[in-house]
Design a protein around this motif. Sequence first.
Motif, PDB file in Angstrom:
ATOM      1  N   PRO A 114      13.117  -6.754  -8.599  1.00  0.00           N
ATOM      2  CA  PRO A 114      11.726  -6.514  -8.244  1.00  0.00           C
ATOM      3  C   PRO A 114      11.297  -5.094  -8.627  1.00  0.00           C
ATOM      4  CG  PRO A 114      12.966  -7.368  -6.351  1.00  0.00           C
ATOM      5  CD  PRO A 114      13.944  -7.061  -7.429  1.00  0.00           C
ATOM      6  N   HIS A 115       9.982  -4.949  -8.844  1.00  0.00           N
ATOM      7  CA  HIS A 115       9.451  -3.631  -9.196  1.00  0.00           C
ATOM      8  C   HIS A 115       9.839  -2.635  -8.100  1.00  0.00           C
ATOM      9  CE1 HIS A 115       6.678  -0.364  -9.909  1.00  0.00           C
ATOM     10  NE2 HIS A 115       6.487  -0.862 -11.119  1.00  0.00           N
ATOM     11  N   PRO A 116      10.429  -1.492  -8.480  1.00  0.00           N
ATOM     12  CA  PRO A 116      11.005  -0.583  -7.481  1.00  0.00           C
ATOM     13  C   PRO A 116      10.020   0.036  -6.494  1.00  0.00           C
ATOM     14  CG  PRO A 116      11.085   0.400  -9.676  1.00  0.00           C
ATOM     15  CD  PRO A 116      10.646  -1.021  -9.852  1.00  0.00           C
ATOM     16  N   TYR A 117       8.732   0.102  -6.813  1.00  0.00           N
ATOM     17  CA  TYR A 117       7.770   0.740  -5.909  1.00  0.00           C
ATOM     18  C   TYR A 117       6.824  -0.247  -5.245  1.00  0.00           C
ATOM     19  CZ  TYR A 117       9.288   4.891  -8.443  1.00  0.00           C
ATOM     20  OH  TYR A 117      10.036   5.882  -9.005  1.00  0.00           O
ATOM     21  N   MET A 118       6.953  -1.527  -5.548  1.00  0.00           N
ATOM     22  CA  MET A 118       5.945  -2.478  -5.071  1.00  0.00           C
ATOM     23  C   MET A 118       5.809  -2.504  -3.551  1.00  0.00           C
ATOM     24  SD  MET A 118       7.645  -6.240  -5.759  1.00  0.00           S
ATOM     25  CE  MET A 118       6.501  -7.157  -4.746  1.00  0.00           C
ATOM     26  N   THR A 119       6.896  -2.331  -2.825  1.00  0.00           N
ATOM     27  CA  THR A 119       6.820  -2.418  -1.362  1.00  0.00           C
ATOM     28  C   THR A 119       6.185  -1.176  -0.740  1.00  0.00           C
ATOM     29  OG1 THR A 119       9.066  -1.553  -1.096  1.00  0.00           O
ATOM     30  CG2 THR A 119       8.815  -3.963  -1.215  1.00  0.00           C
ATOM     31  N   GLU A 120       5.967  -0.127  -1.540  1.00  0.00           N
ATOM     32  CA  GLU A 120       5.343   1.103  -1.054  1.00  0.00           C
ATOM     33  C   GLU A 120       3.860   1.160  -1.370  1.00  0.00           C
ATOM     34  OE1 GLU A 120       7.384   4.403  -2.877  1.00  0.00           O
ATOM     35  OE2 GLU A 120       9.336   3.465  -2.567  1.00  0.00           O
ATOM     36  N   ARG A 121       3.333   0.181  -2.096  1.00  0.00           N
ATOM     37  CA  ARG A 121       1.990   0.259  -2.648  1.00  0.00           C
ATOM     38  C   ARG A 121       1.093  -0.864  -2.121  1.00  0.00           C
ATOM     39  NH1 ARG A 121       3.736   1.318  -8.976  1.00  0.00           N
ATOM     40  NH2 ARG A 121       4.414   3.466  -8.678  1.00  0.00           N
ATOM     41  N   ALA A 122       0.187  -0.488  -1.233  1.00  0.00           N
ATOM     42  CA  ALA A 122      -0.764  -1.482  -0.725  1.00  0.00           C
ATOM     43  C   ALA A 122      -1.646  -2.018  -1.846  1.00  0.00           C
ATOM     44  CB  ALA A 122      -1.611  -0.875   0.387  1.00  0.00           C
ATOM     45  N   PHE A 123      -1.923  -1.199  -2.858  1.00  0.00           N
ATOM     46  CA  PHE A 123      -2.761  -1.675  -3.956  1.00  0.00           C
ATOM     47  C   PHE A 123      -2.071  -2.742  -4.801  1.00  0.00           C
ATOM     48  CE2 PHE A 123      -0.642   1.963  -6.010  1.00  0.00           C
ATOM     49  CZ  PHE A 123      -0.280   1.439  -7.236  1.00  0.00           C
ATOM     50  N   VAL A 124      -0.757  -2.881  -4.656  1.00  0.00           N
ATOM     51  CA  VAL A 124      -0.011  -3.973  -5.282  1.00  0.00           C
ATOM     52  C   VAL A 124       0.116  -5.143  -4.302  1.00  0.00           C
ATOM     53  CG1 VAL A 124       2.248  -4.680  -6.173  1.00  0.00           C
ATOM     54  CG2 VAL A 124       1.272  -2.486  -6.865  1.00  0.00           C
ATOM     55  N   LEU A 125       0.539  -4.860  -3.090  1.00  0.00           N
ATOM     56  CA  LEU A 125       0.814  -5.939  -2.131  1.00  0.00           C
ATOM     57  C   LEU A 125      -0.453  -6.642  -1.645  1.00  0.00           C
ATOM     58  CD1 LEU A 125       3.747  -4.526   0.016  1.00  0.00           C
ATOM     59  CD2 LEU A 125       3.838  -6.058  -1.960  1.00  0.00           C
TER      60      LEU A 125
END
Length: 162
Positions: A114-125
């Motif tokens: 999985p993308h390494p920063y996705m869980t830190e980014r509300a603009f992704v989630l």
Amino acid sequence: MSQFYLSLGSNIGDRETYLRSAVEAISQMPATAIKAVSSFYQTAAWGKTDQEDFLNLCVHAVSDLSPQEFLAHTQTIEKNLGRVRHEHWGPRTLDIDTLLIDNLVIDEPNLIVPHPYMTERAFVLRPLAEIASAVIHPVEGQSIAKLLSQLAEEGVVRYKAY
């Protein structure tokens, strides 16, 4: 067929047109079909904050392409739509990030899933939860909706439906 979840962003020029053009180009990739596209979300830049706001959305596609073949096609789409990599997290006409591929965990020099920063980014989630809320993150073991509930969402504003 593999399930691909992508995050797309743009903060230069006609952001909406770049994103729509990218979605159309993804739909034209060989052995690939788009299953869902989230709404557009407007967000402040992340990482390098002295730049214009981004428009972001997420795409769920299915494809018979391998992860590396799929990546090559999305990088070509970025290039064809004017993406130039001048600086890390800098302004861009288009950014296509592969977030998830099935339940795979991939750690290769040019592809980490999985993308390494996705869980830190509300603009992704936030847009991802719109189209894949029940999908389980293969490393975190939690649904996209649950991961989103753990983030502050201020500054992630629904711009319009796709």
